[in-house]
Design a protein around this motif. Structure first.
Motif, PDB file in Angstrom:
ATOM      1  N   MET A   1       0.820  -1.204   0.000  1.00 41.92           N
ATOM      2  CA  MET A   1       0.000   0.000   0.000  1.00 41.92           C
ATOM      3  C   MET A   1       0.862   1.265   0.000  1.00 41.92           C
ATOM      4  SD  MET A   1      -3.046   1.021  -0.244  1.00 41.92           S
ATOM      5  CE  MET A   1      -3.946  -0.478   0.084  1.00 41.92           C
ATOM      6  N   VAL A   2       1.952   1.219   0.779  1.00 41.26           N
ATOM      7  CA  VAL A   2       2.870   2.362   0.783  1.00 41.26           C
ATOM      8  C   VAL A   2       3.457   2.584  -0.602  1.00 41.26           C
ATOM      9  CG1 VAL A   2       5.087   3.196   1.666  1.00 41.26           C
ATOM     10  CG2 VAL A   2       3.430   2.185   3.227  1.00 41.26           C
ATOM     11  N   ARG A   3       3.813   1.493  -1.276  1.00 42.05           N
ATOM     12  CA  ARG A   3       4.368   1.619  -2.623  1.00 42.05           C
ATOM     13  C   ARG A   3       3.358   2.239  -3.584  1.00 42.05           C
ATOM     14  NH1 ARG A   3       6.801  -3.519  -1.555  1.00 42.05           N
ATOM     15  NH2 ARG A   3       5.133  -4.589  -2.667  1.00 42.05           N
ATOM     16  N   LYS A   4       2.090   1.883  -3.440  1.00 40.12           N
ATOM     17  CA  LYS A   4       1.060   2.478  -4.298  1.00 40.12           C
ATOM     18  C   LYS A   4       0.923   3.973  -4.036  1.00 40.12           C
ATOM     19  CE  LYS A   4      -1.799  -1.688  -4.876  1.00 40.12           C
ATOM     20  NZ  LYS A   4      -3.134  -2.279  -4.628  1.00 40.12           N
ATOM     21  N   ILE A   5       0.952   4.362  -2.758  1.00 40.21           N
ATOM     22  CA  ILE A   5       0.846   5.782  -2.410  1.00 40.21           C
ATOM     23  C   ILE A   5       2.021   6.561  -2.997  1.00 40.21           C
ATOM     24  CG2 ILE A   5       0.928   7.425  -0.486  1.00 40.21           C
ATOM     25  CD1 ILE A   5      -0.574   5.328   1.183  1.00 40.21           C
ATOM     26  N   VAL A   6       3.219   6.035  -2.818  1.00 39.30           N
ATOM     27  CA  VAL A   6       4.419   6.707  -3.322  1.00 39.30           C
ATOM     28  C   VAL A   6       4.393   6.775  -4.839  1.00 39.30           C
ATOM     29  CG1 VAL A   6       6.928   6.521  -3.517  1.00 39.30           C
ATOM     30  CG2 VAL A   6       5.819   6.113  -1.317  1.00 39.30           C
ATOM     31  N   HIS A   7       3.934   5.701  -5.492  1.00 38.17           N
ATOM     32  CA  HIS A   7       3.874   5.690  -6.955  1.00 38.17           C
ATOM     33  C   HIS A   7       2.940   6.786  -7.465  1.00 38.17           C
ATOM     34  CE1 HIS A   7       3.817   4.023 -11.031  1.00 38.17           C
ATOM     35  NE2 HIS A   7       2.514   4.218 -11.007  1.00 38.17           N
ATOM     36  N   LEU A   8       1.759   6.918  -6.868  1.00 39.52           N
ATOM     37  CA  LEU A   8       0.813   7.947  -7.301  1.00 39.52           C
ATOM     38  C   LEU A   8       1.360   9.349  -7.052  1.00 39.52           C
ATOM     39  CD1 LEU A   8      -2.537   6.351  -6.068  1.00 39.52           C
ATOM     40  CD2 LEU A   8      -1.815   6.682  -8.440  1.00 39.52           C
ATOM     41  N   ARG A   9       2.121   9.497  -5.966  1.00 42.31           N
ATOM     42  CA  ARG A   9       2.704  10.798  -5.658  1.00 42.31           C
ATOM     43  C   ARG A   9       3.784  11.163  -6.660  1.00 42.31           C
ATOM     44  NH1 ARG A   9       1.386  15.532  -3.321  1.00 42.31           N
ATOM     45  NH2 ARG A   9       2.993  16.370  -1.934  1.00 42.31           N
ATOM     46  N   TRP A  10       4.662  10.216  -6.965  1.00 42.33           N
ATOM     47  CA  TRP A  10       5.761  10.483  -7.876  1.00 42.33           C
ATOM     48  C   TRP A  10       5.291  10.660  -9.315  1.00 42.33           C
ATOM     49  CZ3 TRP A  10      10.221   6.582  -6.344  1.00 42.33           C
ATOM     50  CH2 TRP A  10      10.792   7.007  -5.140  1.00 42.33           C
ATOM     51  N   LYS A  11       4.448   9.742  -9.779  1.00 40.72           N
ATOM     52  CA  LYS A  11       4.109   9.712 -11.203  1.00 40.72           C
ATOM     53  C   LYS A  11       2.998  10.678 -11.585  1.00 40.72           C
ATOM     54  CE  LYS A  11       7.185   6.613 -11.935  1.00 40.72           C
ATOM     55  NZ  LYS A  11       8.452   6.991 -12.616  1.00 40.72           N
ATOM     56  N   GLN A  12       2.036  10.900 -10.668  1.00 42.14           N
ATOM     57  CA  GLN A  12       0.891  11.737 -11.021  1.00 42.14           C
ATOM     58  C   GLN A  12       0.808  13.032 -10.212  1.00 42.14           C
ATOM     59  OE1 GLN A  12      -2.853   9.679 -11.474  1.00 42.14           O
ATOM     60  NE2 GLN A  12      -1.839   7.711 -11.872  1.00 42.14           N
TER      61      GLN A  12
END
Length: 260
Positions: A1-12
């Protein structure tokens, strides 16, 4: 879940509310994760890659100096378009070209030339050295390096490394040989990664806002005449936020009493 949050923050570049909506979780939880990962502010993220910004600072003055060239269009007689408007600015450019006999481009528009500011900044102290020239050739760049090295030596600083981009003047054999002669190790940034040379890139922005376009200049010579005074203000009096709001010169050893 943390990885998903970080991914959305970085990419979008999404905020806690938008990320929480996508993942079906409270925005407060998302915010806590972003804080923990040190990406809760977009200013902490590199604009190009989305990765957290990695800052560095060498331990002593002279351990690394940054060099680059800032190009500025020359100011025509009577002032440029930023202050007098495009119509009057165009007339001033034409009058300046007529007076100086400068060339025109292929569309027959007047050219008044470019001012090449060769800038040098110390990584540790942020003390800056600037020279204005008519070109960015290898001969000019190497002479600026010699002058800057001597200028820093007068202030008790021995230059050990120099970091530049991959411009032709910095990739030349003359640049390499000059660095060897001065006992300086040349370094290059990765291609298309100006962030590595970020200190001097930020200095260029401050230079443009604080001097080049700060006020009305009625000629190029008037603007260049104001440059030494602004550099002195930057080095000796302007508080620098990255070094605890102190003036850059305070980080140098006052061996010769230059900044009493």
């Amino acid at each position: 879940m943390v990885r998903k949050i970080v991914h959305l923050r970085w990419k979008q570049r999404l905020g806690p509310i938008a990320i929480g909506d996508k993942l079906g979780m409270p925005a407060s939880t998302v915010h806590a994760v972003l804080v923990r990962c040190r990406i809760n502010r977009l200013t902490h993220i590199d604009r190009a890659t989305g990765e957290p910004i990695r800052r560095y600072e060498h331990e002593r003055p002279g351990d690394l100096i940054h060099v680059d060239v800032k190009k500025l269009g020359r100011v025509p007689d009577g002032g440029g378009w930023r202050y007098v408007g495009r119509q009057q600015g165009g007339k001033n450019r034409s009058a300046t070209v007529e007076r100086t006999g400068a060339a025109k481009n292929k569309w027959h528009n007047p050219l008044i030339g470019t001012c090449y500011l060769h800038t040098v900044i110390d990584d540790h102290s942020r003390v800056a050295y600037v020279e204005a020239h008519d070109d960015e050739t290898k001969e000019t760049a190497t002479q600026v390096l010699k002058n800057a090295t001597a200028w820093f030596a007068q202030r008790g600083v021995t230059v050990r490394r120099v970091l530049s981009d991959n411009g032709s003047c910095y990739r030349s054999h003359l640049w390499r040989d000059t660095c060897t002669e001065l006992g300086i190790t040349p370094k290059k940034t990765r291609p298309y990664r100006p962030q590595t040379n970020g200190k001097i890139e930020r200095f260029h922005r401050t230079l443009a806002e604080g001097w080049a376009f700060k006020k009305f200049y009625n000629s190029e010579s008037a603007r260049l005449a104001a440059l030494p005074g602004w550099i002195h203000e930057y080095n000796h009096h302007r508080p620098h936020s990255a070094i605890g709001k102190a003036a850059p010169i305070t980080r140098l050893d006052n061996l010769a009493g230059h900044h009493t």
